[in-house]
Design a protein around this motif. Structure first.
Motif, PDB file in Angstrom:
ATOM      1  N   LYS A 191      13.958 -38.402   5.245  1.00 38.56           N
ATOM      2  CA  LYS A 191      14.059 -38.592   6.694  1.00 38.56           C
ATOM      3  C   LYS A 191      13.113 -37.591   7.344  1.00 38.56           C
ATOM      4  O   LYS A 191      13.541 -36.623   7.965  1.00 38.56           O
ATOM      5  CB  LYS A 191      15.492 -38.396   7.168  1.00 38.56           C
ATOM      6  CG  LYS A 191      16.508 -39.306   6.475  1.00 38.56           C
ATOM      7  CD  LYS A 191      17.916 -38.955   6.916  1.00 38.56           C
ATOM      8  CE  LYS A 191      18.923 -39.654   6.009  1.00 38.56           C
ATOM      9  NZ  LYS A 191      19.882 -38.750   5.418  1.00 38.56           N
ATOM     10  N   ALA A 192      11.825 -37.830   7.163  1.00 39.17           N
ATOM     11  CA  ALA A 192      10.819 -36.856   7.580  1.00 39.17           C
ATOM     12  C   ALA A 192      10.958 -36.483   9.048  1.00 39.17           C
ATOM     13  O   ALA A 192      10.739 -35.336   9.431  1.00 39.17           O
ATOM     14  CB  ALA A 192       9.417 -37.398   7.307  1.00 39.17           C
ATOM     15  N   GLY A 193      11.332 -37.451   9.893  1.00 38.27           N
ATOM     16  CA  GLY A 193      11.459 -37.156  11.316  1.00 38.27           C
ATOM     17  C   GLY A 193      12.493 -36.080  11.586  1.00 38.27           C
ATOM     18  O   GLY A 193      12.309 -35.229  12.452  1.00 38.27           O
ATOM     19  N   LEU A 194      13.588 -36.102  10.822  1.00 38.20           N
ATOM     20  CA  LEU A 194      14.644 -35.103  11.003  1.00 38.20           C
ATOM     21  C   LEU A 194      14.160 -33.727  10.565  1.00 38.20           C
ATOM     22  O   LEU A 194      14.414 -32.718  11.234  1.00 38.20           O
ATOM     23  CB  LEU A 194      15.871 -35.526  10.197  1.00 38.20           C
ATOM     24  CG  LEU A 194      17.235 -35.014  10.657  1.00 38.20           C
ATOM     25  CD1 LEU A 194      17.491 -35.354  12.116  1.00 38.20           C
ATOM     26  CD2 LEU A 194      18.336 -35.612   9.788  1.00 38.20           C
ATOM     27  N   ALA A 195      13.446 -33.666   9.437  1.00 39.65           N
ATOM     28  CA  ALA A 195      12.914 -32.385   8.962  1.00 39.65           C
ATOM     29  C   ALA A 195      11.887 -31.838   9.948  1.00 39.65           C
ATOM     30  O   ALA A 195      11.863 -30.628  10.237  1.00 39.65           O
ATOM     31  CB  ALA A 195      12.288 -32.569   7.582  1.00 39.65           C
ATOM     32  N   ASP A 196      11.049 -32.723  10.479  1.00 40.05           N
ATOM     33  CA  ASP A 196      10.052 -32.286  11.468  1.00 40.05           C
ATOM     34  C   ASP A 196      10.734 -31.766  12.733  1.00 40.05           C
ATOM     35  O   ASP A 196      10.254 -30.814  13.356  1.00 40.05           O
ATOM     36  CB  ASP A 196       9.118 -33.447  11.831  1.00 40.05           C
ATOM     37  CG  ASP A 196       8.194 -33.820  10.674  1.00 40.05           C
ATOM     38  OD1 ASP A 196       8.024 -32.991   9.765  1.00 40.05           O
ATOM     39  OD2 ASP A 196       7.656 -34.946  10.687  1.00 40.05           O
ATOM     40  N   GLU A 197      11.848 -32.395  13.104  1.00 38.11           N
ATOM     41  CA  GLU A 197      12.586 -31.942  14.291  1.00 38.11           C
ATOM     42  C   GLU A 197      13.151 -30.547  14.065  1.00 38.11           C
ATOM     43  O   GLU A 197      13.134 -29.698  14.963  1.00 38.11           O
ATOM     44  CB  GLU A 197      13.705 -32.934  14.612  1.00 38.11           C
ATOM     45  CG  GLU A 197      14.423 -32.657  15.919  1.00 38.11           C
ATOM     46  CD  GLU A 197      13.504 -32.711  17.130  1.00 38.11           C
ATOM     47  OE1 GLU A 197      13.759 -31.960  18.084  1.00 38.11           O
ATOM     48  OE2 GLU A 197      12.526 -33.480  17.125  1.00 38.11           O
ATOM     49  N   ALA A 198      13.655 -30.279  12.852  1.00 37.53           N
ATOM     50  CA  ALA A 198      14.178 -28.944  12.532  1.00 37.53           C
ATOM     51  C   ALA A 198      13.067 -27.908  12.630  1.00 37.53           C
ATOM     52  O   ALA A 198      13.277 -26.804  13.165  1.00 37.53           O
ATOM     53  CB  ALA A 198      14.792 -28.945  11.132  1.00 37.53           C
ATOM     54  N   ILE A 199      11.877 -28.250  12.140  1.00 34.85           N
ATOM     55  CA  ILE A 199      10.743 -27.320  12.218  1.00 34.85           C
ATOM     56  C   ILE A 199      10.358 -27.093  13.678  1.00 34.85           C
ATOM     57  O   ILE A 199      10.093 -25.957  14.098  1.00 34.85           O
ATOM     58  CB  ILE A 199       9.549 -27.858  11.401  1.00 34.85           C
ATOM     59  CG1 ILE A 199       9.871 -27.791   9.902  1.00 34.85           C
ATOM     60  CG2 ILE A 199       8.284 -27.063  11.708  1.00 34.85           C
ATOM     61  CD1 ILE A 199       8.839 -28.446   9.013  1.00 34.85           C
ATOM     62  N   ARG A 200      10.336 -28.158  14.471  1.00 37.99           N
ATOM     63  CA  ARG A 200       9.994 -28.017  15.895  1.00 37.99           C
ATOM     64  C   ARG A 200      10.982 -27.101  16.600  1.00 37.99           C
ATOM     65  O   ARG A 200      10.596 -26.199  17.356  1.00 37.99           O
ATOM     66  CB  ARG A 200       9.957 -29.386  16.579  1.00 37.99           C
ATOM     67  CG  ARG A 200       9.402 -29.340  18.003  1.00 37.99           C
ATOM     68  CD  ARG A 200       9.492 -30.694  18.685  1.00 37.99           C
ATOM     69  NE  ARG A 200      10.846 -31.027  19.059  1.00 37.99           N
ATOM     70  CZ  ARG A 200      11.482 -30.520  20.126  1.00 37.99           C
ATOM     71  NH1 ARG A 200      10.875 -29.651  20.911  1.00 37.99           N
ATOM     72  NH2 ARG A 200      12.716 -30.884  20.420  1.00 37.99           N
TER      73      ARG A 200
END
Length: 395
Positions: A191-200
């Motif tokens: 779920k790359a979008g979720l991981a990217d959101e955590a990084i953001r």
């Protein structure tokens, strides 16, 4: 363009309006109304020079209009009056403090962990309830209930909308960091979008709390792990670190993560996330210096004694002192319900020339992610065939 502004500014706008209104639900609705207005007007009028300020001002005006429409008593009329006289919100400055207040409100320890995650993604990430529900594989109605209950608890328990006092900050910050790391781990594999959101959100927190090394440590950890995402799966199958094609690693994320680890080292205030980031930084410099990895795990165990940390340390010990010593350390751990415990045991047994099938079956029985189950199933088939070959040879 509007979608980019929504992702970047939604949390800021909700933060400011929550402080002005004292009501998270009303703040959310006002900000959503403002973005709906932007969808209609910006394509015609153009994007304003200060998008965040425009959204916040428009949301405030929508909230004033709504409070006046619904004003049945003096309280809401007075609330609307206060908003009218509230000075214009600056683009920078107070907004940072508002976002920090909202982060700590979402991650208050009196809220259930799942509720903290959901609120953080909803209020700061701008994700819809449906998006959050899909990410965590639960029905949308279930996720909506969690969010409603969490907001209700904030109101009923009068959870303060503020940054904790210095004395309370370490424990409360740990809760915030744990939520971000949970979001990242949930999204890392598929779920790359979720991981990217955590990084953001990690970047946002680092900007808001630039003097907290653990915040930078978590950001570094997420960046270094995320750098290997494209090499982590091949045809839907997990590829272990030692077998990954390093050419597929994201060099920019590796460089940024390593730079942040060096920044953390200069603070000389080691914490769990900084140490985990340092371990991943060592792995990012081939060949892995396993003795350094063991030393870092020793520090991590001293700070956060945990059988899971001890298990990962044993994997490094296998590289420095051999699988026999590592297996002795693994067998001393009480982790029967953890699939990686059995997977590590199976690998060590295999390296010692012993039968790993029972350990692999136990790992497969406890693993949940499809990609992990596929990897274990493949190993089990190979181990079973190997044991059959040995039996045939003995006969």
């Amino acid at each position: 363009m509007i979608e980019e502004v929504f992702r970047a500014e939604y949390g800021r706008a909700v933060s400011v309006l929550t402080r002005l209104l004292g009501d998270i639900d009303l703040a959310e609705e006002a900000v959503q109304d403002a973005f709906a207005t932007a969808v209609q007007r910006w394509p015609v009028d153009g994007v304003p020079p200060a998008p965040a300020g425009w959204i916040i001002t428009t949301a405030r005006n929508r909230a004033i209009d709504r409070l006046r429409r619904e004003a049945k008593g003096r309280e809401k009329q007075a609330q609307a009056g206060l908003l009218v006289h509230e000075p214009e919100v600056r683009e920078v400055g107070d907004v940072a403090d508002e976002r920090l207040r909202l982060i700590f409100t979402c991650c208050h320890p009196s809220l259930a962990p799942q509720a903290r995650v959901a609120l953080t993604l909803k209020l700061l990430g701008g994700l819809t309830t449906g998006e959050i529900a899909r990410a965590f594989l639960v029905p949308e109605a279930t996720m909506a209930q969690r969010i409603v209950r969490a907001k209700g608890k904030i109101r009923a328990a009068r959870i303060p909308y503020r940054v904790p006092r210095d004395a309370d900050l370490p424990d409360r910050l740990n809760a915030v960091l744990a939520v971000l790391y949970l979001i990242f781990n949930e999204g890392y594999l598929d779920k790359a979008g979720l991981a990217d959101e955590a990084i953001r959100l990690g970047r946002v927190l680092a900007q808001l709390m630039p003097d907290e090394p653990e915040v930078w440590g978590l950001l570094a950890l997420m960046l270094l792990v995320a750098s290997r995402r494209d090499a982590r799966l091949r045809d839907g199958r997990i590829v272990l670190l030692q077998d990954q094609d390093r050419a597929l690693w994201n060099a920019d994320l590796v460089a940024e993560g390593q730079d942040l680890v060096r920044r953390c080292l200069r603070w000389n205030r080691p914490g769990p996330y900084q140490l985990q980031a340092a371990i991943n930084a060592v792995h990012s410099d081939p060949p892995t210096d396993w003795r350094q990895v063991v030393a870092l795990y020793d520090q991590l165990l001293a700070i956060t004694p945990s059988p899971v940390v001890a298990l990962h340390r044993a994997v490094a010990v296998a590289e420095t002192e051999g699988p026999r010593r590592a297996l002795a350390e693994v067998d001393a751990l009480d982790l029967d319900r953890y699939h990686l415990f059995h997977a590590v045991r199976a690998d060590l047994l295999h390296r010692l020339g012993e039968d790993p099938t029972a350990a692999l079956e136990a790992a497969l029985d406890r693993a949940e992610h499809p990609a992990e189950r596929d990897l274990l199933r493949e190993r089990l088939l190979l181990a079973t065939a190997d044991q059959q070959d040995r039996a045939d040879h003995d006969h």
